[in-house]
Design a protein around this motif. Structure first.
Motif, PDB file in Angstrom:
ATOM      1  N   LYS A 277      40.090 -35.072  32.651  1.00  0.00           N
ATOM      2  CA  LYS A 277      39.417 -34.829  33.925  1.00  0.00           C
ATOM      3  C   LYS A 277      38.874 -36.130  34.496  1.00  0.00           C
ATOM      4  O   LYS A 277      38.534 -37.061  33.775  1.00  0.00           O
TER       5      LYS A 277
ATOM      6  N   ASP B 298      30.112 -32.829  37.794  1.00  0.00           N
ATOM      7  CA  ASP B 298      30.908 -31.610  37.576  1.00  0.00           C
ATOM      8  C   ASP B 298      31.821 -31.668  36.356  1.00  0.00           C
ATOM      9  O   ASP B 298      32.855 -30.995  36.316  1.00  0.00           O
ATOM     10  N   ILE B 299      31.458 -32.457  35.341  1.00  0.00           N
ATOM     11  CA  ILE B 299      32.239 -32.512  34.093  1.00  0.00           C
ATOM     12  C   ILE B 299      31.283 -32.322  32.921  1.00  0.00           C
ATOM     13  O   ILE B 299      30.136 -32.741  32.976  1.00  0.00           O
ATOM     14  N   ASN B 300      31.767 -31.717  31.847  1.00  0.00           N
ATOM     15  CA  ASN B 300      31.006 -31.417  30.627  1.00  0.00           C
ATOM     16  C   ASN B 300      29.826 -30.504  30.965  1.00  0.00           C
ATOM     17  O   ASN B 300      28.691 -30.783  30.637  1.00  0.00           O
TER      18      ASN B 300
ATOM     19  N   GLU C 138      25.124 -30.517  33.888  1.00  0.00           N
ATOM     20  CA  GLU C 138      26.033 -31.550  33.383  1.00  0.00           C
ATOM     21  C   GLU C 138      25.397 -32.211  32.178  1.00  0.00           C
ATOM     22  O   GLU C 138      24.318 -32.781  32.268  1.00  0.00           O
TER      23      GLU C 138
ATOM     24  N   GLY D 191      36.138 -37.942  37.279  1.00  0.00           N
ATOM     25  CA  GLY D 191      34.898 -37.722  38.008  1.00  0.00           C
ATOM     26  C   GLY D 191      34.152 -39.017  38.242  1.00  0.00           C
ATOM     27  O   GLY D 191      34.568 -40.095  37.808  1.00  0.00           O
TER      28      GLY D 191
ATOM     29  N   ASP E 257      36.902 -31.745  27.819  1.00  0.00           N
ATOM     30  CA  ASP E 257      37.346 -31.972  29.201  1.00  0.00           C
ATOM     31  C   ASP E 257      38.290 -33.165  29.318  1.00  0.00           C
ATOM     32  O   ASP E 257      38.320 -33.832  30.353  1.00  0.00           O
ATOM     33  N   LYS E 258      39.061 -33.442  28.283  1.00  0.00           N
ATOM     34  CA  LYS E 258      39.967 -34.600  28.261  1.00  0.00           C
ATOM     35  C   LYS E 258      40.937 -34.556  29.444  1.00  0.00           C
ATOM     36  O   LYS E 258      41.518 -33.521  29.741  1.00  0.00           O
TER      37      LYS E 258
ATOM     38  N   LYS F 238      37.804 -41.534  33.884  1.00  0.00           N
ATOM     39  CA  LYS F 238      38.629 -40.459  33.333  1.00  0.00           C
ATOM     40  C   LYS F 238      38.197 -40.236  31.896  1.00  0.00           C
ATOM     41  O   LYS F 238      38.018 -41.197  31.144  1.00  0.00           O
TER      42      LYS F 238
END
Length: 191
Positions: free
Chosen positions: A86, A104-106, A127, A88, A83-84, A77
């Motif tokens: 989220k 799929d984050i940042n 990413e 993945g 993206d705090k 997390k």
């Protein structure tokens, strides 16, 4: 003859001091190499990563690798940044600068120039890496983020576990799942 006698008499009248070079014996030439005293210098070589980024190196010119609390396949997390909050899964880690890539984050936008008439230019979402200090291990069953601890099981295995829940992260099922995913991606990439 008189000139030679004058030179000899002038040479004997010279007083040679012990610290001057004149009058000292020369050592015979050595045929073996004289070992030089090694000088230890810190590693000043920095391996080029990108134009603006450098890797710190050890004296043997290998990069310094940092220990990280996360591994590939861990569910994490984000605890800071855009993206705090989220959640993945880690797909790749970089130990030389202690950063990770999370699926799929940042996401960042990359503009790709056309390489020819047959390939048009495009805009891609990729990413970007996140520093490992900005992620925390996450438990899907308990829905809680926790710090990681280490303990040794009865059979002598050293495993990581979540401190808040006591859930063991390094299990045999997780490693089998990771290997299966890796072989699937290799098969897809080959075809």
């Amino acid at each position: 003859m008189a000139a030679v006698a004058a030179i000899q008499s002038s040479m004997t009248s010279l007083s040679l001091s012990s610290n001057s070079f004149l009058g000292q014996r020369l050592s015979p030439p050595t045929l073996y190499a004289v070992p030089a005293k090694p000088t230890e210098k810190p590693c000043l070589i920095l391996v080029k990563l990108k134009r603006w980024e450098r890797k710190e190196c050890k004296p043997n010119s290998l990069p310094v690798l940092h220990k990280m609390h996360v591994k590939v396949g861990d569910t994490v997390k984000l605890i800071s940044g855009r993206d705090k909050g989220k959640i993945g899964e880690i797909t790749k880690i970089f130990k030389h600068n202690s950063s990770v890539i999370i699926k799929d984050i940042n996401l960042k936008t990359k503009h790709v120039k056309s390489k020819g008439e047959d390939q048009p230019g495009q805009i891609l979402k990729i990413e970007a890496p996140v520093h490992s200090s900005n992620v925390m291990l996450y438990s899907k069953e308990q829905n809680v983020a926790s710090r990681v601890g280490h303990k040794i099981l009865e059979d002598g295995k050293r495993v990581r576990y979540l401190i808040k829940t006591g859930e063991v992260i390094d299990t045999a099922e997780n490693w089998k799942r990771l290997k299966e995913d890796k072989t699937k991606t290799e098969v897809v990439a080959a075809s």
